[in-house]
Design an enzyme around this catalytic site. Sequence first.
Site, PDB file in Angstrom:
ATOM      1  N   SER A  84       0.862  -1.182   0.000  1.00  0.00           N
ATOM      2  CA  SER A  84       0.000   0.000   0.000  1.00  0.00           C
ATOM      3  C   SER A  84       0.896   1.228   0.000  1.00  0.00           C
ATOM      4  O   SER A  84       2.075   1.145   0.372  1.00  0.00           O
ATOM      5  CB  SER A  84      -0.854   0.015   1.276  1.00  0.00           C
TER       6      SER A  84
ATOM      7  N   TYR B 240      -2.040   0.255  10.552  1.00  0.00           N
ATOM      8  CA  TYR B 240      -2.010  -0.148   9.130  1.00  0.00           C
ATOM      9  C   TYR B 240      -0.669   0.241   8.513  1.00  0.00           C
ATOM     10  O   TYR B 240      -0.068  -0.548   7.778  1.00  0.00           O
ATOM     11  CB  TYR B 240      -3.175   0.513   8.381  1.00  0.00           C
TER      12      TYR B 240
HETATM   13  P1  NAP Z   1     -11.578  -5.575   0.132  1.00  0.00           P
HETATM   14  O1  NAP Z   1     -12.556  -5.334  -0.975  1.00  0.00           O
HETATM   15  O2  NAP Z   1     -12.019  -5.356   1.534  1.00  0.00           O
HETATM   16  O3  NAP Z   1     -10.964  -7.040  -0.030  1.00  0.00           O
HETATM   17  C1  NAP Z   1     -10.196  -7.630   0.984  1.00  0.00           C
HETATM   18  C2  NAP Z   1     -10.142  -9.123   0.718  1.00  0.00           C
HETATM   19  O4  NAP Z   1      -9.292  -9.740   1.711  1.00  0.00           O
HETATM   20  C3  NAP Z   1     -11.503  -9.780   0.812  1.00  0.00           C
HETATM   21  O5  NAP Z   1     -11.636 -10.714  -0.235  1.00  0.00           O
HETATM   22  C4  NAP Z   1     -11.444 -10.505   2.157  1.00  0.00           C
HETATM   23  O6  NAP Z   1     -12.228 -11.696   2.077  1.00  0.00           O
HETATM   24  C5  NAP Z   1      -9.968 -10.855   2.225  1.00  0.00           C
HETATM   25  N1  NAP Z   1      -9.513 -11.156   3.576  1.00  0.00           N
HETATM   26  C6  NAP Z   1      -9.471 -10.319   4.642  1.00  0.00           C
HETATM   27  N2  NAP Z   1      -9.021 -10.988   5.722  1.00  0.00           N
HETATM   28  C7  NAP Z   1      -8.781 -12.271   5.317  1.00  0.00           C
HETATM   29  C8  NAP Z   1      -8.326 -13.436   5.971  1.00  0.00           C
HETATM   30  N3  NAP Z   1      -8.043 -13.458   7.282  1.00  0.00           N
HETATM   31  N4  NAP Z   1      -8.177 -14.588   5.244  1.00  0.00           N
HETATM   32  C9  NAP Z   1      -8.475 -14.606   3.923  1.00  0.00           C
HETATM   33  N5  NAP Z   1      -8.929 -13.523   3.258  1.00  0.00           N
HETATM   34  C10 NAP Z   1      -9.078 -12.367   3.951  1.00  0.00           C
HETATM   35  O7  NAP Z   1     -10.307  -4.609  -0.056  1.00  0.00           O
HETATM   36  P2  NAP Z   1      -9.226  -4.475  -1.229  1.00  0.00           P
HETATM   37  O8  NAP Z   1      -9.014  -3.013  -1.407  1.00  0.00           O
HETATM   38  O9  NAP Z   1      -9.551  -5.302  -2.378  1.00  0.00           O
HETATM   39  O10 NAP Z   1      -7.936  -5.017  -0.454  1.00  0.00           O
HETATM   40  C11 NAP Z   1      -7.052  -5.961  -1.013  1.00  0.00           C
HETATM   41  C12 NAP Z   1      -5.633  -5.621  -0.550  1.00  0.00           C
HETATM   42  O11 NAP Z   1      -5.258  -4.332  -1.060  1.00  0.00           O
HETATM   43  C13 NAP Z   1      -5.445  -5.535   0.963  1.00  0.00           C
HETATM   44  O12 NAP Z   1      -4.203  -6.126   1.316  1.00  0.00           O
HETATM   45  C14 NAP Z   1      -5.396  -4.028   1.218  1.00  0.00           C
HETATM   46  O13 NAP Z   1      -4.687  -3.711   2.385  1.00  0.00           O
HETATM   47  C15 NAP Z   1      -4.709  -3.556  -0.031  1.00  0.00           C
HETATM   48  N6  NAP Z   1      -4.877  -2.144  -0.382  1.00  0.00           N
HETATM   49  C16 NAP Z   1      -6.093  -1.606  -0.620  1.00  0.00           C
HETATM   50  C17 NAP Z   1      -6.202  -0.257  -0.944  1.00  0.00           C
HETATM   51  C18 NAP Z   1      -7.523   0.417  -1.198  1.00  0.00           C
HETATM   52  O14 NAP Z   1      -7.578   1.653  -1.213  1.00  0.00           O
HETATM   53  N7  NAP Z   1      -8.598  -0.301  -1.424  1.00  0.00           N
HETATM   54  C19 NAP Z   1      -5.054   0.532  -1.034  1.00  0.00           C
HETATM   55  C20 NAP Z   1      -3.821  -0.058  -0.799  1.00  0.00           C
HETATM   56  C21 NAP Z   1      -3.741  -1.389  -0.485  1.00  0.00           C
HETATM   57  P3  NAP Z   1     -13.086 -12.362   3.258  1.00  0.00           P
HETATM   58  O15 NAP Z   1     -13.562 -11.246   4.143  1.00  0.00           O
HETATM   59  O16 NAP Z   1     -14.165 -13.079   2.508  1.00  0.00           O
HETATM   60  O17 NAP Z   1     -12.130 -13.297   3.932  1.00  0.00           O
END
Ligand code: NAP
Length: 242
Positions: A130, A143
């Site tokens: 991130s 975070y």
């Molecule tokens: P999201 O829509 O909330 O997706 C997060 C995913 O992680 C969901 O599929 C969730 O599935 C899964 N997850 C969470 N805890 C888990 C666990 N213990 N075991 C297995 N799966 C788990 O958010 P996203 O933005 O796509 O996030 C994906 C990645 O990108 C994360 O690492 C996040 O930190 C990173 N990121 C996001 C942003 C942003 O602005 N959106 C920016 C920088 C980085 P379940 O709840 O079904 O398990």
Amino acid sequence: MTRTAVVTGASSGIGAATARQLAQQGWDVVIGARRVDRLQALADEIGARALPLDVTDQASVDAFCAELERCDLLVNNAGGALGAASIAESDDAEWQAMFDSNVLGTLRMTRALLPKLIASGDGMVINIGSIAAREPYRGGGGYNAAKHAVAALTRVLRIELLGQPVRVTEIDPGLVQTEFATVRFGGDEEKAAKVYEGMTPMRGEDIAEAIVWVASRPAHVNIDTMLMLARDQTSAQVVHRS
Ligand code: NAP
């Protein structure tokens, strides 16, 4: 020979978009997350295999990995943020949960699949970091610390694998519109919507395109790190809003 890609956290957002695009590119895709219904619906749609996975639980990681015959690409995407408390008011449970999913989750999956990644002869680990892995911001405490730790783990892994046929990449997105902010604010949709108010964030598909591009470079090329921001964002807290 069809190559196998594992995508963690594929029940929503970046992970779901990545699974979809990898399947379109002809990868044999195996997806994991805790919400199995959503995972199965996606798997049926794109022709992937869905398996339950909680990256915070070693037994779940072991059961997931035992189902795989091979692994050529591991996308460590599962994770996210919880809360936005100051350091002074931070909550131990939130910090522990963020470390468990983002940092230890990446560790558990990577450790379990490394023998298969090496055996593939051209393995690849892509960790989703991130902008929080690079820049501190107010309320980012746990975070920021967790994603900085993911970055450290990624760099150590790359050094330790030097000479082995496994590439290691970190992709650091800025604001992406997914369920991320909703999860961060405990389901408060109004608060989550404010994160993207008046600006155009990236979509999960934008990050997925970068992942697919990284994964399709020739074997001798390693994309080390990639910072991806929306045009409306120049750093963690500098965002143009109309
Ligand atoms: P999201 O829509 O909330 O997706 C997060 C995913 O992680 C969901 O599929 C969730 O599935 C899964 N997850 C969470 N805890 C888990 C666990 N213990 N075991 C297995 N799966 C788990 O958010 P996203 O933005 O796509 O996030 C994906 C990645 O990108 C994360 O690492 C996040 O930190 C990173 N990121 C996001 C942003 C942003 O602005 N959106 C920016 C920088 C980085 P379940 O709840 O079904 O398990």
